[in-house]
Motif scaffolding. Sequence first.
Motif, PDB file in Angstrom:
ATOM      1  N   ILE A  50      -7.321  -2.067  -4.816  1.00  0.00           N
ATOM      2  CA  ILE A  50      -6.524  -2.759  -4.898  1.00  0.00           C
ATOM      3  C   ILE A  50      -5.953  -2.864  -3.660  1.00  0.00           C
ATOM      4  O   ILE A  50      -5.658  -4.094  -2.704  1.00  0.00           O
ATOM      5  N   TRP A  51      -5.308  -1.897  -2.835  1.00  0.00           N
ATOM      6  CA  TRP A  51      -4.599  -2.185  -1.026  1.00  0.00           C
ATOM      7  C   TRP A  51      -5.742  -2.664  -0.126  1.00  0.00           C
ATOM      8  O   TRP A  51      -5.409  -3.222   0.431  1.00  0.00           O
ATOM      9  N   TRP A  52      -7.303  -1.816  -0.638  1.00  0.00           N
ATOM     10  CA  TRP A  52      -7.678  -2.528   0.674  1.00  0.00           C
ATOM     11  C   TRP A  52      -8.274  -4.373   0.306  1.00  0.00           C
ATOM     12  O   TRP A  52      -9.141  -4.420   0.960  1.00  0.00           O
ATOM     13  N   SER A  53      -8.783  -4.480  -1.048  1.00  0.00           N
ATOM     14  CA  SER A  53      -8.257  -5.989  -1.208  1.00  0.00           C
ATOM     15  C   SER A  53      -7.541  -6.836   0.049  1.00  0.00           C
ATOM     16  O   SER A  53      -7.762  -7.583   0.212  1.00  0.00           O
ATOM     17  N   ILE A  54      -6.851  -6.700  -0.704  1.00  0.00           N
ATOM     18  CA  ILE A  54      -4.934  -7.415   0.420  1.00  0.00           C
ATOM     19  C   ILE A  54      -5.238  -7.032   1.869  1.00  0.00           C
ATOM     20  O   ILE A  54      -5.199  -8.579   1.820  1.00  0.00           O
ATOM     21  N   SER A  55      -5.609  -6.166   2.466  1.00  0.00           N
ATOM     22  CA  SER A  55      -5.957  -5.943   3.752  1.00  0.00           C
ATOM     23  C   SER A  55      -7.206  -6.453   4.384  1.00  0.00           C
ATOM     24  O   SER A  55      -6.868  -7.489   5.181  1.00  0.00           O
ATOM     25  N   ILE A  56      -7.946  -6.987   3.515  1.00  0.00           N
ATOM     26  CA  ILE A  56     -10.166  -6.848   3.835  1.00  0.00           C
ATOM     27  C   ILE A  56      -8.877  -9.089   4.217  1.00  0.00           C
ATOM     28  O   ILE A  56      -9.550  -9.354   4.724  1.00  0.00           O
TER      29      ILE A  56
END
Length: 448
Positions: A415-421
């Motif tokens: 979830i965190w990487w989906s936000i960052s990307i």
Amino acid sequence: MSGAKDLTQGPILRQLYNLAIPIMGTSFVQMAYNLTDMAWVGRLGSESVAAVGSVGILTWMASSIALLNKVGSEVSVGHSVGMQDAKMARNFASHNITISFILSIILGIIFFSFSRSIISLYGLSDSITFNAVNYLKIISTALPFVFMSAAFSGIFNACGRTIVPFYINGVGLIMNMVLDPLFIFVFHMGTNGAAIATWIAQFTVFILFVYKLKFKKALFNGIPFIVSLKKEYTKKILKLGVPVALLNTLFAFVNIILGKSASAQGGHLGLMTLTTGGQIEAVSWNTSQGFSSALSSFVAQNYAAGKKNRITKAFKITIGLASFFGLLSSFAFIFYGNEIFSIFVPEAEAYTTGGRYLTIDGYSQIFMMIEITTQGMFYGVGRSLPPAIISIGCNYFRIPLSIFLISLGMGLDGIWWSISITSIMKGIICIIWLYLIRKKLYIRDQFA
């Protein structure tokens, strides 16, 4: 024009500085409302933080809708000031205030009446849900103050008087900081105490704005607050403000869905991390919002006056400053994520989970600040649709991307990487889009 500053001539850097610093100060003050609540509520435990955080996503949605008239005021009134038309500026100001009042009443009724159904979407425990519902009901009754204060701020920003919203919101913050521990711990009201403290602070801000505009007549020799809406003004305000409000509101819907996923993956710690991490990230978000609003107000006047070179120089200055602050934010989040998170939630398990969020999100900070600052350029020339398309498209891409990354076994990190990307994507696309249509930006068709 009575009370308005002329931004179409004079030193650009100094004018941007005088605009941006108070706006950023105001943004930080508004952010500090939430961080103050989180810091004090954090002493009650991570479950209390989760309750307040679940409502925080909804108040974010409300603030997003309020942007319709904040940005609508900044651009429509700013264009009018640039054209030296005081009557038009006054009419746009009154229409923005009236529309903001109507919207706040509608949303407040919805939040109050359906509070339990809305909070139940997160699938939290009964005790957390109970506290969240009560918190939401109290906050929902303060929405008229929040919405109208946002419109008031936009009007002052458009006139170059950005220091006024800063001072007024600063008074509200100080009141909130004093009342929070009083209601939470001295009166033993817990999360309800935090809501009441915020309510009183927001009401105070509203009253100060009313006094400044209604009784001191600080702008245009007085502005009527509630007027009969006319099609020509309403249509232009909606054209300017709806895309901005829509993109931010839909962003809030995405966070509700991500919040449900975070709760499923990590329980109340997952939701707490998403909401509290978002509040911490608001430090860099609000800095870029300050640059964006300053640029929007500056560009609006110079656009109406046909001064292209001043607009180009202003954009280069603000994007350079935003990039510098973005690098600082990335460094802080990547290398000191745990330490920063522990300031607000001192539980070891909570700040370890939260620190991981900040580390991953840190890689996107410079791109996020570039995106938001560039939005100010689009807004200033009356073209709010391109940023809306970029933001809505990338934000909703977070949902399938997070599902895919979770399916790979990444859990909360997915979830965190989906936000960052997707934040990185937005920054890159926004700059490319601006470059491709840069020659069309100066065609003055919005207020012809």
